[in-house]
Design an enzyme around this catalytic site. Structure first.
Site, PDB file in Angstrom:
ATOM      1  N   ASP A  97     -75.108  37.194  -2.119  1.00 43.12           N
ATOM      2  CA  ASP A  97     -75.832  36.428  -1.112  1.00 43.12           C
ATOM      3  C   ASP A  97     -77.313  36.534  -1.436  1.00 43.12           C
ATOM      4  O   ASP A  97     -77.722  37.366  -2.250  1.00 43.12           O
ATOM      5  CB  ASP A  97     -75.506  36.919   0.301  1.00 43.12           C
ATOM      6  CG  ASP A  97     -75.253  38.415   0.356  1.00 43.12           C
ATOM      7  OD1 ASP A  97     -75.688  39.131  -0.575  1.00 43.12           O
ATOM      8  OD2 ASP A  97     -74.636  38.879   1.321  1.00 43.12           O
ATOM      9  N   GLU A 167     -76.454  35.837   6.497  1.00 41.39           N
ATOM     10  CA  GLU A 167     -76.795  36.431   7.796  1.00 41.39           C
ATOM     11  C   GLU A 167     -76.541  35.471   8.953  1.00 41.39           C
ATOM     12  O   GLU A 167     -76.385  35.900  10.086  1.00 41.39           O
ATOM     13  CB  GLU A 167     -78.265  36.875   7.807  1.00 41.39           C
ATOM     14  CG  GLU A 167     -78.590  37.984   6.828  1.00 41.39           C
ATOM     15  CD  GLU A 167     -77.943  39.315   7.179  1.00 41.39           C
ATOM     16  OE1 GLU A 167     -77.341  39.421   8.254  1.00 41.39           O
ATOM     17  OE2 GLU A 167     -78.032  40.229   6.348  1.00 41.39           O
TER      18      GLU A 167
HETATM   19 ZN   LIG Z   1     -76.791  41.740   7.146  1.00 40.90          ZN
HETATM   20 ZN   LIG Z   2     -75.675  41.679   4.244  1.00 39.29          ZN
END
Ligand SMILES: [Zn+2]
Ligand SMILES: [Zn+2]
Length: 434
Positions: A97, A167
């Site tokens: 990510d 997130e």
């Molecule tokens: Zn996080």
């Molecule tokens: Zn994370």
């Protein structure tokens, strides 16, 4: 020849090959280590918030491009995919990510983030990689580099995906919705890490089956009838109603759910009113709820509505002023690690890193949208591992270092990078049939 003589003979024959493979991997990792450490610090100082990872995505694309990956950008936003086609063999996806959090860093480190930026809603906020996604990107880049160095030792397609907005949970959904598994080969396996503040650097944590919880973000608006703070008898005070609601919903987990079902109901935010002496019209609450069974998630939502309606009725509000309970799109399902895949990888890690460095973990109530990649009709087996990140001297025994999502989290980056890359390469070489 006896069976044991045969096995010993086979081992003697195979030993030099495995030593060569190990040495190559080790020297490749060492060669990249300094650059990866610099990359980590640079990424740490340039955090970008969810859905706004524009420069980070360009940088990740450039890293893969320079290694000879075929790079596809803009997969449902800033997400990008790089393919390294290296002959016939399985397709294996490795995910990082890219997004940071609106947190003001207070680590005091020389490479601390000083970034202040605008969030999606236009607010000015400090930004920090407080969830360690900068470390995920560094290990991911290192993995790509080492796998290219070792390309004579495996066959198949390495599919690297750098995902936006973990997130806010839009990243995986958007990439899948944009045709991830239609535009690119469907992976035979998908792997990812998340850094852990509970494990020392140099270790990897695993769990077969459920590892992270399902998460729903819920907004509740409690209505009332406002007025002068000096004349509460002429109002229905939503501040008092919200306070009662917060206490009453504590019984959902303790009194309504099976004691054997893990669940969390947390009110993380409450806002109402403008001034000492005004009773407002409404109060807004933001909740996170966590569960391992989607039915439990639905049961909690319905209990929130029922309790809210009951309180509003008891205060004398008409049905059109009952609380509004809204489940946000940020919700994400539990992460269920494929047992077949995870059980195959644990001995690979143990023999490569040492048994003491590979640790079985309990499920946690934190969430991750990586689970989405295993929930499509393609049923891709997934495994997400915890990557130990706290210097052993800074980890109280049985405790945790500065927590993820806090202003104080920082990984012991040299050891975390080295173990992260080594562990991922070991797993990939095994899955590619090396
Ligand atoms: Zn996080
Ligand atoms: Zn994370």
């Amino acid at each position: 020849m006896s069976k044991s003589t045969f096995i010993i003979g086979l081992l003697v024959l195979l030993l030099p090959i495995s030593i060569i493979a190990q040495e190559n991997m080790g020297s490749s990792i060492e060669r990249h280590q300094d650059q990866l450490q610099d990359l980590y610090k640079q990424l740490h100082q340039a955090p970008e918030l969810s859905f706004m990872e524009f420069n980070t995505a360009k940088q990740m694309a450039a890293e893969l491009g320079s290694l000879g990956f075929e790079v596809h950008e803009g997969i449902g936003g800033n997400t990008l995919v790089g393919l390294f086609r290296n002959g016939d063999g399985p397709v294996i996806m490795v995910r990082t990510d890219m997004d940071a959090l609106p947190v003001e860093e207070k680590t005091g480190l020389p490479y601390a983030s000083r970034v202040v930026t605008s969030d999606l809603e236009g607010n000015r906020v400090a930004a920090m990689h407080a969830c360690g996604h900068d470390m995920h990107m560094t290990v991911w880049t290192g993995t790509a580099r080492v796998m290219v160095d070792l390309k004579d030792q495996w066959k198949g397609t390495l599919m690297m995906i750098a995902q936006q907005a973990e997130e806010r949970s839009g990243g995986a959904t958007n990439a899948i919705g944009a045709g991830l598994y239609q535009k690119f080969p469907v992976p035979d396996f998908a792997l990812a890490y998340h850094v852990s503040e509970k494990l020392p650097s140099g270790t990897i944590g695993y769990r077969s089956g459920p590892i992270m919880a399902g998460v729903s973000s819920v907004d509740i608006t409690v209505f009332g009838e406002g007025g002068h703070g000096a004349q509460p008898d002429q109002t229905i005070d939503p501040v008092v109603l919200a306070a009662r609601l917060i206490l009453d919903i504590q019984t959902i987990v303790s009194r309504e759910l099976s004691p054997l079902q893990p669940a969390v109901v947390t009110v993380g935010s409450i806002h109402g009113g403008t001034k000492h002496n005004i009773i407002p019209e409404e109060v807004k609450l933001q909740l996170t709820i966590r569960y391992y069974d989607e039915a439990v998630g639905a049961q909690i939502i319905s209990a929130l509505k029922r309790i809210g309606n009951g309180l509003a009725a008891s205060a004398g509000l008409p049905p059109e002023k009952y609380p509004v309970v809204k489940v946000q799109d940020e919700s994400t399902p539990p992460v269920i690690n494929s047992p077949g895949l995870t059980d195959r990888l644990v001995p690979v890690l143990s023999s490569g890193l040492g048994k003491d460095h590979v640790i079985e973990m309990q499920p946690l109530m934190v969430g991750e949208d990586f689970g989405q990649y295993g929930l499509t009709p393609e049923q891709v087996p997934i495994s997400l591992m915890w990557l130990g990140s706290i210097h052993p001297d800074k980890l109280p025994s049985g405790g945790a270092g500065p927590g993820l999502h806090t202003a104080y989290y920082y990984p012991d980056y040299p050891a975390t990078i080295r173990t992260g890359v080594e562990g991922m390469v070991l797993m990939l070489l095994d899955l590619f049939g090396n």
